[in-house]
Design a protein around this motif. Structure first.
Motif, PDB file in Angstrom:
ATOM      1  N   ILE A 229       0.891  -1.165   0.000  1.00 34.46           N
ATOM      2  CA  ILE A 229       0.000   0.000   0.000  1.00 34.46           C
ATOM      3  C   ILE A 229       0.926   1.211   0.000  1.00 34.46           C
ATOM      4  O   ILE A 229       1.524   1.539   1.027  1.00 34.46           O
ATOM      5  N   PRO A 230       1.108   1.867  -1.131  1.00 32.73           N
ATOM      6  CA  PRO A 230       2.161   2.888  -1.245  1.00 32.73           C
ATOM      7  C   PRO A 230       1.962   4.056  -0.284  1.00 32.73           C
ATOM      8  O   PRO A 230       0.837   4.476   0.007  1.00 32.73           O
ATOM      9  N   HIS A 231       3.086   4.567   0.200  1.00 31.14           N
ATOM     10  CA  HIS A 231       3.104   5.751   1.050  1.00 31.14           C
ATOM     11  C   HIS A 231       3.241   7.005   0.178  1.00 31.14           C
ATOM     12  O   HIS A 231       3.565   6.912  -1.010  1.00 31.14           O
ATOM     13  N   PRO A 232       3.005   8.174   0.743  1.00 28.06           N
ATOM     14  CA  PRO A 232       3.143   9.413  -0.036  1.00 28.06           C
ATOM     15  C   PRO A 232       4.496   9.482  -0.745  1.00 28.06           C
ATOM     16  O   PRO A 232       5.537   9.180  -0.153  1.00 28.06           O
ATOM     17  N   GLY A 233       4.458   9.855  -2.009  1.00 27.00           N
ATOM     18  CA  GLY A 233       5.678   9.971  -2.801  1.00 27.00           C
ATOM     19  C   GLY A 233       6.081   8.697  -3.505  1.00 27.00           C
ATOM     20  O   GLY A 233       6.969   8.721  -4.365  1.00 27.00           O
ATOM     21  N   VAL A 251      -3.719  -6.331   1.122  1.00 24.23           N
ATOM     22  CA  VAL A 251      -2.757  -6.137   0.019  1.00 24.23           C
ATOM     23  C   VAL A 251      -1.478  -6.891   0.389  1.00 24.23           C
ATOM     24  O   VAL A 251      -0.380  -6.366   0.366  1.00 24.23           O
ATOM     25  N   ASN A 252      -1.669  -8.111   0.751  1.00 24.74           N
ATOM     26  CA  ASN A 252      -0.603  -8.931   1.322  1.00 24.74           C
ATOM     27  C   ASN A 252      -0.282 -10.121   0.433  1.00 24.74           C
ATOM     28  O   ASN A 252      -1.061 -10.490  -0.445  1.00 24.74           O
ATOM     29  N   PRO A 273      -7.159  -5.738  -1.169  1.00 36.47           N
ATOM     30  CA  PRO A 273      -7.244  -4.771  -0.072  1.00 36.47           C
ATOM     31  C   PRO A 273      -8.453  -5.085   0.811  1.00 36.47           C
ATOM     32  O   PRO A 273      -9.412  -5.737   0.391  1.00 36.47           O
ATOM     33  N   THR A 274      -8.417  -4.586   2.035  1.00 33.08           N
ATOM     34  CA  THR A 274      -9.597  -4.664   2.885  1.00 33.08           C
ATOM     35  C   THR A 274     -10.350  -3.338   2.783  1.00 33.08           C
ATOM     36  O   THR A 274      -9.746  -2.287   2.563  1.00 33.08           O
ATOM     37  N   TYR A 275     -11.686  -3.367   2.914  1.00 30.73           N
ATOM     38  CA  TYR A 275     -12.435  -4.579   3.100  1.00 30.73           C
ATOM     39  C   TYR A 275     -12.731  -5.195   1.733  1.00 30.73           C
ATOM     40  O   TYR A 275     -13.020  -4.481   0.776  1.00 30.73           O
ATOM     41  N   GLY A 289      -2.694  -3.913  -4.931  1.00 32.50           N
ATOM     42  CA  GLY A 289      -3.650  -4.973  -4.702  1.00 32.50           C
ATOM     43  C   GLY A 289      -3.872  -5.799  -5.956  1.00 32.50           C
ATOM     44  O   GLY A 289      -3.902  -5.279  -7.061  1.00 32.50           O
ATOM     45  N   ASN A 290      -3.988  -7.128  -5.789  1.00 30.83           N
ATOM     46  CA  ASN A 290      -4.315  -8.046  -6.883  1.00 30.83           C
ATOM     47  C   ASN A 290      -3.343  -7.925  -8.050  1.00 30.83           C
ATOM     48  O   ASN A 290      -3.732  -8.047  -9.212  1.00 30.83           O
ATOM     49  N   SER A 291      -2.078  -7.696  -7.711  1.00 33.11           N
ATOM     50  CA  SER A 291      -1.065  -7.471  -8.752  1.00 33.11           C
ATOM     51  C   SER A 291       0.033  -8.526  -8.688  1.00 33.11           C
ATOM     52  O   SER A 291       0.363  -9.043  -7.615  1.00 33.11           O
TER      53      SER A 291
END
Length: 750
Positions: A229-233, A251-252, A273-275, A289-291
């Protein structure tokens, strides 16, 4: 936005191709310590998870001669899902009240037992050795930690991490004291001196993030982290709401990670991802997610990605191992990576650049009628033929239904919707084919990597969803539920387990919900255990209420704890693993959005809808062979046996049981496959002809293993699970083997 992202990914892949080519010219970091495909030191045989073995003894001509060479009994009634690994003359298995056991590969004689490893990841562990072979380690996850055991002595390695363990809850940019569950359900993968590991943080609102990490196998230090789950930047951050990384979970990678050891590339099958079924708080396509994500295995840097489902609303994780193959297409030799999906498709990419090998079309699908929901308008559909149905209709209903059930479903389908990518709704049921447990899942892909043949085990398993408005997750039972549970307990349980649940002729049930998975609890109640009869009349709602009454959470996957701490018989060298320091700062689990974060006022949820797994016509489980040189399905065969819904003479049941297990592919042209009903098959890899079949005395629920010792090849099957009421119990038949690891071999000529 998504088209731009996919094109950007491919463009970056071409740059990576040039870089990796230079690396290959000037020397790569290939781990030459353990040769691939000739040993079984990983869950899937080798780091590529191909389940492929270079055989020279077991052939198409003699496979029917396989006989039981020896059996290692697990010594208790617990089902184990553990996949054995084999190193030199030692096989590592699990048994005897959650003990890790080293046995000799020729006889099954116990070498050592490390007892009392309750909470160890159920599917297996990892093996690593130093280049001089003086340091040999078993690496595993247990109770949200990583630990190491000396593979020779069985003793915990206390120099690893902090006093022998690494706390997996730390380093995820969330308050670690609030994390209840993070360790993966599957072993990680070894590359060089690293273990690359995923997680299984749960699928509820506010579950922890599933970032992928790599740890040093000697020190336990975290070497890198990839933010799924990407962080800012970071790349992909703009595919989420701006604060989503603070509260979205999942996203695991909870399943198998594959590694191209020559190029140093790790391939991650990333989950949802949840939910899972309602995404108003995560509007966007939701990378990664789903990648399928390709990373530099040494640094964790993203090389390329491809998203197989945008803004997932169906729990269509990527979970089977990406398969690394070499194909010949249009006269060109191409190294590819292929991934099969829960929703029945196969995606194939250039292993280095990420360019699709077969066309993929963004296809329009229905929008959502849920308030605030923005289902992605298109989804990628590959041109390769699908391996599952995608709709339940009146025409393809299970023909084994009695008339009353058939009429019930004919009427029910009138008001439901069924079809690929139909968004869940609160206004009607969505009958999804395949559902959350359908398609291809963990352990369900294998390959003949040099011939370009991909093997997929698939399950035609339906899920039925209907969203309901909910408050934050319910902890306490309602008055009606308490009354119903008390009535059930008084009438069916109290005589044996005592009025206060402290035990009598039966064991204590105090806090039993914290010691068992819900599925195990449900299986015990409905099927019985030991002297306890089965109570098949208990409905699902009452079962879940009873489980919560006894201390469990039906939507969690609690790590197994067994109250029996007495040491087993045998050469016990240690117990309990490294001592985990008590957590004195245990924080409250996250149950709401962080302050000052925009979020929807209402949440929706649904159960998994798994009550009708065989809703469509059988076969419910099949083995499918793809020729990726041609882009065609080479053959397809039903596997497994199931009495589900079969009326009248049930001696044979319906073809293709609803549960699929694992497989092995050999260089001699055999595909070994296990399936429901204790089935073990040997298929001709070229045409799918059945070469040999046998039925084990207990159910199989683990990846098989294969190895060679003194020129002789041995096939290992974990047969330690109970048969369920919708299959056939072979454990009571004359000559039945005990629960355990069953080892087959070709008998020596007399």
């Amino acid at each position: 936005m998504m088209k731009y992202q996919q094109k950007f990914s491919i463009k970056m892949g071409r740059i990576v191709f040039i870089f990796v080519s230079l690396v290959l010219i000037f020397g790569c970091s290939k781990d030459k310590g353990i040769p691939q495909h000739t040993t079984w030191t990983h869950y899937g045989g080798s780091p590529d998870q191909s389940k492929y073995f270079k055989s020279d003894q077991i052939t198409k001509e003699n496979v029917s001669q396989l006989e039981v060479a020896w059996v290692y009994p697990t010594g208790d009634e617990m089902p184990y899902f553990f996949s054995p690994i084999i190193v030199d003359t030692t096989m590592y298995v699990m048994g005897k009240n959650s003990s890790l056991i080293a046995v000799h590969v020729e006889t099954g004689e116990e070498i050592w037992i490390h007892a009392g490893l309750m909470g160890l990841t159920r599917r297996g562990l990892n093996y690593w050795e130093s280049k001089d072979k003086k340091d040999k380690r078993l690496i595993f996850t247990i109770n949200n930690t990583i630990q190491a055991i000396d593979a020779i002595t069985g003793q915990s390695i206390l120099s690893f991490g902090e006093n022998g363990y690494v706390d997996l809850r730390k380093g995820l940019d969330r308050d670690h004291t609030s994390i209840r569950r993070i360790q993966p359900l599957m072993p990680g993968v070894i590359y060089d001196n690293l273990i690359i590991i995923g997680s299984a943080p749960g699928e509820n609102y506010f579950s922890p993030p599933g970032h992928v990490r790599a740890y040093n196998l000697l020190t336990g230090e975290m070497e890198w982290i990839f933010h799924t789950i990407p962080h800012p930047g970071e790349f992909g951050y703009d595919t989420w709401p701006k604060d989503a990384y603070k509260y979205v979970g999942g996203v695991n990678v909870w399943s198998e990670i594959s590694v191209d050891t020559e190029r140093g590339i790790a391939y991650l099958p990333v989950g949802s991802p949840t939910y899972d079924y309602y995404g108003v708080d995560r509007i966007g396509s939701n990378l990664f997610g789903n990648s399928l994500v390709a990373l530099d295995a040494k640094t964790g840097k993203r090389l390329w990605h491809y998203q197989t489902v945008h803004h997932d609303l169906w729990d269509y994780d990527l979970s089977p191992a990406p398969q690394l193959l070499t194909i010949n297409k249009d006269g060109k030799t191409i190294d590819v990576v292929a991934v099969a999906t829960k929703h029945g498709f196969v995606f194939v990419f250039d292993r280095v650049t990420g360019e699709p090998i077969f066309p993929i079309e963004e296809t329009p699908f229905p929008s959502s009628d849920m308030p605030g929901e923005e289902a992605w308008p298109t989804q990628p559909i590959p041109s390769l033929p699908s391996f599952t149905k995608h709709e339940v209709t009146k025409e393809n209903l299970n023909p084994h239904f009695p008339d009353s059930v058939r009429n019930f479903w004919l009427e029910r389908l009138e008001s439901a919707k069924s079809g690929l990518f139909v968004p869940p709704s609160d206004k009607y049921e969505t009958v999804m084919m395949p559902g959350a447990l359908g398609g291809s899942n963990y352990g369900n892909t294998a390959s003949d990597p040099d011939r370009g043949i991909l093997y997929v085990q698939t399950q035609e398993h339906v899920s039925i969803y209907q969203l309901k408005k909910v408050e934050p997750p319910k902890i306490n039972l309602s008055d009606n539920e308490i009354q119903r549970v008390k009535s059930l307990y008084a009438s069916s349980c109290q005589t044996c387990h005592g009025a206060d649940m402290s035990g009598g002729s039966g064991p204590s049930l105090l806090n039993i919900g914290e010691q068992l998975f819900y599925d195990e609890f449900k299986n015990t109640i409905t099927n019985g255990k030991g002297q306890m009869p089965g109570f098949v009349h208990v409905d699902e709602e009452t079962l879940r209420a009873l489980y919560r009454y006894l201390g469990g959470n039906p939507r969690s996957f609690n790590f197994r704890r067994n109250m029996d701490t007495s040491p087993p018989e045998g050469p016990v060298v240690a117990s309990g693993g490294a001592t985990i320091k008590p957590d004195t700062t245990r924080g409250a689990a996250m149950t709401d959005y962080p302050e000052n974060v925009d979020h929807p006022d209402v949440r929706y949820t649904t159960d998994y809808g798994l009550e009708w797994p065989g809703l469509a016509a059988p076969p419910w489980s099949s083995l499918v062979a793809y020729d990726l040189n041609e882009g065609t399905i080479k053959w397809r065969k039903p596997i497994g046996q199931d009495s589900l819904y079969v009326q009248g003479d049930q001696s044979k049941g319906a073809p293709g049981g609803v549960l699929r297990k694992g497989m092995i592919v050999t260089s001699t042209g055999i595909v070994f496959a296990t399936a429901k009903g204790g089935k073990l098959y040997a298929f001709d890899a070229d045409n799918g002809d059945l070469l040999w079949e046998t039925t084990l005395s207990h159910e199989v629920n683990a990846q098989p293993s294969i190895y060679k010792h003194k020129g002789k090849e041995f096939l290992v099957i974990n047969a330690t699970s109970n048969f369920t009421r919708d299959s056939y119990d072979h454990s009571k038949k004359p000559g039945a083997l005990p629960k355990g690891y069953v080892v087959y071999a070709i008998p020596e000529a007399k």
